[in-house]
Write a protein that holds these residues in place. Sequence first.
Motif, short mmCIF file in Angstrom:
data_model
loop_
_atom_site.label_atom_id
_atom_site.label_comp_id
_atom_site.label_asym_id
_atom_site.label_seq_id
_atom_site.Cartn_x
_atom_site.Cartn_y
_atom_site.Cartn_z
N ASP A 135 0.83 -1.21 0.00
CA ASP A 135 0.00 0.00 0.00
C ASP A 135 0.86 1.26 0.00
O ASP A 135 0.56 2.22 -0.71
CB ASP A 135 -0.94 0.02 1.22
N GLU A 136 1.95 1.24 0.79
CA GLU A 136 2.83 2.41 0.87
C GLU A 136 3.55 2.63 -0.46
O GLU A 136 3.70 3.76 -0.91
CB GLU A 136 3.86 2.22 2.00
N ALA A 137 3.98 1.54 -1.08
CA ALA A 137 4.66 1.65 -2.38
C ALA A 137 3.72 2.21 -3.43
O ALA A 137 4.09 3.06 -4.25
CB ALA A 137 5.21 0.30 -2.81
N ARG A 138 2.46 1.72 -3.48
CA ARG A 138 1.46 2.21 -4.42
C ARG A 138 1.19 3.69 -4.18
O ARG A 138 1.17 4.49 -5.11
CB ARG A 138 0.16 1.40 -4.29
N ARG A 139 1.04 4.09 -2.94
CA ARG A 139 0.77 5.50 -2.59
C ARG A 139 1.95 6.38 -2.99
O ARG A 139 1.76 7.48 -3.50
CB ARG A 139 0.47 5.61 -1.08
N LEU A 140 3.15 5.90 -2.79
CA LEU A 140 4.35 6.66 -3.16
C LEU A 140 4.40 6.85 -4.68
O LEU A 140 4.74 7.94 -5.16
CB LEU A 140 5.60 5.94 -2.66
N ASP A 141 4.08 5.83 -5.42
CA ASP A 141 4.05 5.94 -6.89
C ASP A 141 3.03 6.98 -7.35
O ASP A 141 3.29 7.77 -8.24
CB ASP A 141 3.72 4.59 -7.54
#
Length: 150
Positions: free
Chosen positions: A139-145
Amino acid sequence: MKRLILLLMLWAVPVAAVQPDEILADPALEDRAREISKGLRCLVCRNESIDDSNADLARDLRLLVRERLTEGDSDEEVVDFVVARYGEYVLLKPTASGSNRVLYLAGPVMLLIAGIGGLLYLRRRSRAQAPAEAALSADEARRLDEIMKG
C-alpha cells in the motif's frame, strides 16, 4: 628618553595603599603587619589584599592588624581574630578544612562522575544494534508511486 623609561618603570611597580600614618615605628612589627595584610582579602574590592586596597574597610582592617600586633598577638592570633570577626572569606587563601573541603573536592568528583557517565554511554552505544530499515508495504509503495507521478 631615559626619563620616560624610568617613569614608565616606576609607574608599573605596584603601590601599596598603606598610608604613612598607618606605618608602625618598629620595622619588625611593620614587616609582620605587611605579611599578614597580604594574606587578607579586602571585603569591598574582592580579590585584592587589604595591603593593596584603598577602601575604607581595608584601612580599618590594616589598623586592626597593627593594633593587635602592638598588643603582643602572634601572627596566627591576629589572623584568627580577623577570621573570627569577618569569616573565612577574608582569607585570600582559604584553608582546605571543614566546609571548604566540599568546595575543594566538588570539581574533581564532578569530573570523575562525568567521565564515568561518558564511558558508560559510549560503551552502551557501541554495543547497540543498528535499527534495520523496514521495507515499504504494498500500500505504501502504491501511494508513493501515485504521489511521484503527480
